[in-house]
Design an enzyme around this catalytic site. Structure first.
Site, PDB file in Angstrom:
ATOM      1  CG  ASP A  76       0.209   9.381   0.322  1.00  7.69           C
ATOM      2  OD1 ASP A  76       0.089   8.238   0.783  1.00  7.69           O
ATOM      3  OD2 ASP A  76      -0.486  10.343   0.673  1.00  7.69           O
TER       4      ASP A  76
ATOM      5  CG  HIS B  56      -1.996  -1.064   1.122  1.00  8.15           C
ATOM      6  ND1 HIS B  56      -3.302  -0.796   0.796  1.00  8.15           N
ATOM      7  CD2 HIS B  56      -1.932  -2.415   1.263  1.00  8.15           C
ATOM      8  CE1 HIS B  56      -3.996  -1.918   0.765  1.00  8.15           C
ATOM      9  NE2 HIS B  56      -3.191  -2.919   1.049  1.00  8.15           N
TER      10      HIS B  56
END
Ligand code: ADQ
Length: 470
Positions: free
Chosen positions: A357, A156
Site C-alpha cells: 500500500d 500515490h
C-alpha cells in the site's frame, strides 16, 4: 506569480461542499492563493463529445477543467492500462495483471489527446503538479510539444522492485517518462529506494552524492513526502460524533477499505478465524466490522474479491456464530465522513492488513479519531507505507494468520496506560506531519527545483534492454 496547475485522473466536483477530505482539502487553499486550476478527465457520452478541448468551470476557490473521454477511451486508458496493468504490477501482483493488446496503445492515445488539449491552456511560467500512476508520461509529452514549465509528480501507490517494473508493457518508456520531471514525490523511503534502482537499471541514471539522480545532462530529485489527512478537522469531527449503538457492549474491531485485493481482506478474515480458534474466552464478546465499498467493478480481479469475502464471512459466522452473536459483519457501502469518524472512535481496534500500500490513510484516520483518554489500538501491516511512520502501532505480517491473531490478543488485553502511550506517540507525529504539511513541503521543494537548469529537457528514446545493468 506562477500559476499552480494540478492534473490528476479525476478533478474535484464543482460544489466545494462535496469535497470529502483527501487531496482536494489539502490543495484548495494553495490553489486559491496561486490562481490555480485543477484539471482531470471525465467519462462522457460518445455522441455528446465534441472538440477535444478542456471544459472550464469556476468554483469559488479555484478553476476546474474536465477533458471528456469516450467510454472506449476510458476502457483502454483507465480500466485497461492503468488498472489492469499498472495498479497490479505496482502492487507486486503480476498474477493479476491482465494485458490486452490495445491497452498500451489506448493509454498512449488518451495521454496524447490530453497533452494536446493542455497545450492550449498551459503557460511556460506555470508550475504543473501531476498526480498518480495513470499520468506518468504526461510531463514528457508536454515537453515534446515545447512546453517549458516546471513539472512535479506525486505517486500515490508503491513502487515495485526492478524485475516487477520490467514486466509492465511499455516499462522502458515509463522509465524515461519518470525522468522528465523536476521533482518526484513518493510516499516512503522504501519507494524512493525502489524508484532510484529502476532509474539506475532501466534508464542508466546515476545517483549523485547529493541524492539527486543524473540522467543525460539533467538532474532530478526523488524524495518521500508521506501523505496524511487533515488531523485537526478529523479529530474534531470524531469527538463531536455521538457514540453509535453497540447493543451488546462488544469489543469491536473495525476495518475500512476499498474492496481491493491490495488491502489483504481475505488475509484479515483468516487472521480473525485463527484468533477465534485460539481464544474461546472471546466468544460472544468480539465483533469484526468490515466496511468495504466496491471499486473498479468492471475489472475481473475486483469482481472476484467480493465473492471470496462473502465466502469467508459466511464460513466464520457459520462455524462460530450463535443466535445472539454474529462474529463478522461485512458492509459493502460508502459512509459519510463524519459517520465513519464516529465508528472509528467507538471501535477498540483498527485493523489494516494491506499486502502492499502506498500509504494507507485509514490507519491515520483511525488513530486521529480516538479519544486520547481511552484510545483504541491500531494493528498495522508492515507493508503499508504508513508503517514507516507508525511503528508504535502493533505491526503485523498479514501473510501470517498467527501474527494477526497474536496482535489481536495483545490489543484485547492491553492496559490503558500502554494504549495511551502508544496513541500519544502516534498522534503527536500525525499532528506534526498532517496533509497541510505534506502539500506545503512538496510545493516548497518544487519551487526550489524550478530555478534549475532542466527546462529544455526532453527524455531520450529508450533503448531496448536485454539485461539489467549491473
Ligand atoms: P486508497 O487505496 O483508496 O488510496 P487509503 O489511503 O486507505 O486507500 O484511502 C481510502 C480513503 O477512502 C480513506 O480516506 C477512507 O476513509 C475512505 N473510505 C474507505 N472506505 C470508505 C467507506 N466505506 N465510506 C467512506 N469512505 C471510505 C490511494 C493509495 C493509498 C494512499 C492514498 C492517498 O492506494 O496507499 O494512502 O491513495 O495517497
Amino acid at each position: 506569480m506562477s500559476r499552480l496547475i494540478v492534473i490528476s485522473n479525476r478533478a474535484p466536483a464543482l460544489d466545494p461542499s462535496s469535497d470529502a477530505g483527501g487531496l482536494v482539502v489539502a490543495l484548495r487553499d494553495v490553489l486559491a492563493k496561486q490562481n490555480g486550476i485543477w484539471i482531470g478527465t471525465n467519462e462522457g457520452e460518445e455522441q455528446s463529445i465534441g472538440n477535444r478541448e478542456i471544459r472550464f468551470h469556476d468554483r469559488p476557490d479555484f478553476r476546474v477543467g474536465y477533458l471528456d473521454l469516450t467510454p472506449a477511451e476510458v476502457q483502454s486508458y483507465y480500466l485497461g492500462y492503468s488498472n489492469s496493468i499498472l495498479w497490479p504490477a505496482f502492487h507486486s501482483r503480476l498474477d493479476l495483471m491482465q494485458v490486452e493488446p490495445g491497452y498500451l496503445e489506448g493509454h498512449q492515445k488518451v495521454l496524447s489527446l490530453f497533452a494536446d488539449a493542455l497545450m492550449k491552456v498551459l503557460q511556460p511560467s506555470d508550475t504543473v503538479w501531476i498526480h498518480d500512476y495513470h499520468l506518468v508520461p504526461l510531463a514528457n509529452l508536454l515537453k515534446q510539444r515545447g512546453l517549458q514549465a516546471t513539472f512535479g509528480f506525486f505517486l500515490h501507490i508503491p513502487v515495485p522492485d526492478v524485475q516487477t517494473f520490467l514486466s509492465v508493457p511499455g516499462s522502458e518508456n515509463l522509465c524515461s517518462a519518470f525522468s522528465a520531471y523536476d521533482l518526484i514525490g513518493l510516499q516512503t523511503q522504501r519507494d524512493t529506494a525502489n524508484l532510484r534502482l529502476i532509474l539506475q537499471n532501466v534508464c542508466h541514471a546515476e545517483l549523485l552524492p547529493s541524492g539527486k539522480m543524473k540522467i543525460a545532462d539533467r538532474k532530478l530529485s526523488i524524495k518521500s513526502y508521506p501523505i496524511s489527512i487533515d488531523v485537526e478537522e478529523f479529530a474534531d469531527t470524531a469527538a463531536k460524533h455521538p457514540k453509535p449503538e453497540n447493543k451488546d457492549g462488544q469489543f469491536r474491531i473495525i476495518g475500512v477499505d476499498r474492496l481491493d485485493y491490495s488491502k489483504g481482506l481475505t488475509h484479515r478474515l483468516d487472521g480473525f478465524r485463527t484468533f477465534l480458534d485460539r481464544n474461546p474466552d472471546m466468544y460472544g464478546k468480539v465483533n469484526l466490522l468490515q466496511i468495504a465499498p466496491p471499486s473498479r467493478t468492471e475489472v475481473t480481479a475486483y469482481a472476484e474479491i467480493r465473492e471470496q469475502l462473502d465466502g469467508l464471512t459466511g464460513s466464520i459466522n457459520g462455524d462460530f456464530g450463535t443466535v445472539d452473536w454474529v462474529p463478522v459483519q461485512t458492509i459493502y457501502k460508502s459512509f459519510p465522513r463524519d459517520e465513519l469518524a464516529g465508528i472509528y472512535r467507538h471501535s477498540q481496534v483498527g485493523i489494516v492488513t494491506s499486502l502492499f500500500d502506498g500509504m494507507n490513510l485509514v490507519a491515520k484516520e483511525y488513530v486521529t479519531a480516538q479519544d486520547p483518554e481511552n484510545p483504541g489500538v491500531l494493528l498495522l501491516s508492515q507493508f503499508a507505507g504508513a508503517a514507516e511512520q507508525m511503528q508504535e502501532a502493533l505491526i503485523i505480517n498479514p501473510h501470517d494468520p498467527v501474527s494477526i491473531s497474536d496482535a489481536l490478543a495483545k490489543a484485547v488485553n492491553m492496559t490503558l496506560q500502554e494504549r495511551q502511550e502508544r496513541h500519544d506517540a502516534l498522534f503527536t507525529k500525525l499532528k506534526r506531519n498532517d496533509i497541510h504539511w505534506w502539500s506545503r513541503t512538496y510545493l516548497k521543494d518544487l519551487k526550489k527545483e524550478s530555478n534549475n537548469l532542466n527546462l529544455h529537457y526532453v527524455a531520450p528514446k529508450p533503448t531496448k534492454l536485454t539485461a539489467l545493468a549491473s
